[in-house]
Enzyme design. Structure first.
Site, PDB file in Angstrom:
ATOM      1  N   TYR A 128      11.391 -13.274  14.469  1.00 18.04           N
ATOM      2  CA  TYR A 128      10.512 -12.780  15.531  1.00 18.04           C
ATOM      3  C   TYR A 128       9.712 -11.578  15.078  1.00 18.04           C
ATOM      4  CZ  TYR A 128      13.467  -8.682  16.524  1.00 18.04           C
ATOM      5  OH  TYR A 128      14.128  -7.488  16.433  1.00 18.04           O
ATOM      6  N   LYS A 162      13.519 -10.414   9.709  1.00 20.43           N
ATOM      7  CA  LYS A 162      13.531 -10.053  11.129  1.00 20.43           C
ATOM      8  C   LYS A 162      14.052 -11.243  11.944  1.00 20.43           C
ATOM      9  CE  LYS A 162      10.818  -7.313  14.402  1.00 20.43           C
ATOM     10  NZ  LYS A 162      11.873  -6.364  14.731  1.00 20.43           N
ATOM     11  N   GLU A 204      19.229   2.655   9.031  1.00 19.13           N
ATOM     12  CA  GLU A 204      18.147   2.781  10.015  1.00 19.13           C
ATOM     13  C   GLU A 204      18.816   2.910  11.379  1.00 19.13           C
ATOM     14  OE1 GLU A 204      15.792  -0.853  10.256  1.00 19.13           O
ATOM     15  OE2 GLU A 204      17.540  -2.067   9.726  1.00 19.13           O
ATOM     16  N   LEU A 244      15.127  -3.036   7.892  1.00 22.12           N
ATOM     17  CA  LEU A 244      13.916  -3.775   8.207  1.00 22.12           C
ATOM     18  C   LEU A 244      12.738  -2.895   7.786  1.00 22.12           C
ATOM     19  CD1 LEU A 244      12.738  -6.321   9.700  1.00 22.12           C
ATOM     20  CD2 LEU A 244      12.233  -4.711  11.533  1.00 22.12           C
TER      21      LEU A 244
HETATM   22  N1  PDD Z   1      12.425  -3.626  16.502  1.00 23.92           N
HETATM   23  N2  PDD Z   1      14.547  -1.549  12.433  1.00 23.92           N
HETATM   24  C1  PDD Z   1      14.992  -2.477  13.290  1.00 23.92           C
HETATM   25  C2  PDD Z   1      16.389  -2.944  13.161  1.00 23.92           C
HETATM   26  C3  PDD Z   1      14.131  -2.993  14.278  1.00 23.92           C
HETATM   27  O1  PDD Z   1      14.578  -3.935  15.126  1.00 23.92           O
HETATM   28  C4  PDD Z   1      12.806  -2.496  14.388  1.00 23.92           C
HETATM   29  C5  PDD Z   1      11.847  -2.996  15.414  1.00 23.92           C
HETATM   30  C6  PDD Z   1      12.401  -1.510  13.467  1.00 23.92           C
HETATM   31  C7  PDD Z   1      11.010  -0.950  13.476  1.00 23.92           C
HETATM   32  O2  PDD Z   1      10.086  -1.883  12.987  1.00 23.92           O
HETATM   33  P1  PDD Z   1       8.585  -1.907  13.504  1.00 23.92           P
HETATM   34  O3  PDD Z   1       8.015  -0.587  13.206  1.00 23.92           O
HETATM   35  O4  PDD Z   1       7.968  -3.001  12.727  1.00 23.92           O
HETATM   36  O5  PDD Z   1       8.605  -2.165  14.984  1.00 23.92           O
HETATM   37  C8  PDD Z   1      13.288  -1.072  12.503  1.00 23.92           C
HETATM   38  C9  PDD Z   1      11.593  -4.256  17.525  1.00 23.92           C
HETATM   39  C10 PDD Z   1      10.633  -3.328  18.159  1.00 23.92           C
HETATM   40  C11 PDD Z   1      12.501  -4.967  18.513  1.00 23.92           C
HETATM   41  O6  PDD Z   1      13.462  -5.568  18.061  1.00 23.92           O
HETATM   42  O7  PDD Z   1      12.224  -4.955  19.708  1.00 23.92           O
END
Ligand code: PDD
Length: 290
Positions: free
Chosen positions: A33, A148, A180, A205
């Site tokens: 996703y 992801k 993270e 991620l």
């Molecule tokens: N999550 N790390 C994890 C585990 C994440 O699920 C996300 C984002 C990020 C940040 O990535 P980005 O900057 O590309 O949004 C880091 C999304 C927002 C979610 O699961 O809703």
């Protein structure tokens, strides 16, 4: 306002949108996703999200349900039909519908594509200006969190623990080394004012916001190191902050029961937040040209 979802070729009211009970996303979390921010009606970092989606698909040997161009048209249409100005779009691709069996189904099975929209982008400015609390938890996820995947149970459990502790996020660590947070990337500013964040290995991620904030920070002349840091370093840091699509840049002022520095948002985090916000404010219709 009723929401419109895109499901495998059709735009449907969200209440009427359905997936099959033998969908592999449902049965095996066999899907990937993206969550992308829509700001003033424009996508934030469309190209980055497309690239990461394609990478996740490739890593799982999953076919792409649409070309980048076709997916962009679908995203634009979901934004238009939902009159989405400030919010997020959620894109899920999974391996499709087949009788339950662990190994991949025949290549003839079409991957599923679902796109939904949500109104409201980011936590309020008041939250960011006050800064947030995080808790620390062991990172119990699998070794390919660079993909992801929709398999987010450890992340959901961590966020639930954070929520029960009245914290914004959970900082995850492996034997004391921070990877993270449960849905955002983690950063510190060392006492000598170096910005540090984990390199994009298979232990985190590679956040799209992380990449943009790195670019912005480099341009602003900050000194930056992409290396793992420990919880001990985070506790002694000048600043701690998080980045993510739904978080932007979020100052952290408390880790478990300990304040970060003097317990107020750091100046670098607030500066980067403002610069990131200015970047989003500067988006135009060209942001759709991934
Ligand atoms: N999550 N790390 C994890 C585990 C994440 O699920 C996300 C984002 C990020 C940040 O990535 P980005 O900057 O590309 O949004 C880091 C999304 C927002 C979610 O699961 O809703």
């Amino acid at each position: 306002m009723s929401h419109i979802a895109y499901v495998n070729g059709r735009y449907l009211p969200q209440q009427a949108a359905r997936v099959h009970i033998e969908d592999r996303g449902y049965q095996f979390a066999d899907g990937v996703y993206e969550v992308m921010c829509i700001w003033n009606g424009y996508p934030v970092d469309l190209a980055g999200h497309m690239q990461r989606l394609n990478r996740s698909l490739k890593e799982l040997q999953m076919a792409s349900p649409a070309s980048d161009g076709a997916l962009t048209l679908i995203l634009r249409e979901v934004v238009r039909r939902n009159r989405l100005e400030m919010g997020t779009v959620y894109i899920q691709v999974n391996r499709g519908v087949a009788p339950r069996a662990h190994a991949f189904p025949s290549a003839k099975v079409r991957p599923s594509l679902v796109v939904t929209a949500k109104h409201g982008a980011g936590p309020s400015e008041t939250v960011a200006q006050a800064g947030v609390k995080v808790i620390t938890l062991p990172d119990i996820r699998w070794e390919r969190v660079d993909i992801k995947s929709v398999g987010l149970l450890p992340n959901a459990l961590a966020k639930q623990s954070a929520s029960e502790a009245k914290a914004f996020e959970a900082l995850l660590h492996v034997d004391g080394t921070v990877t993270e947070a449960s849905s955002s990337n983690a950063w510190i500013v060392t006492p000598d004012k170096t910005i540090v964040t984990h390199p994009p290995t298979n232990a985190i991620l590679a956040g799209i916001t992380r990449a943009t904030v790195l670019k912005i920070a480099r341009k602003a002349g900050y000194s930056i190191e992409e290396r793992p840091f420990t919880l001990t370093e985070a506790l002694k840091a000048k600043e701690v902050f998080l980045t993510g699509t739904t978080t932007f840049v979020m100052p952290v002022v408390q880790i478990d029961e300990r304040p970060v520095a003097n317990g107020t948002p750091g100046t670098i985090a607030l500066d980067l937040r403002q610069r990131y916000r200015a970047y989003m404010d500067g988006l135009t219709d060209a942001a759709w040209n991934a």
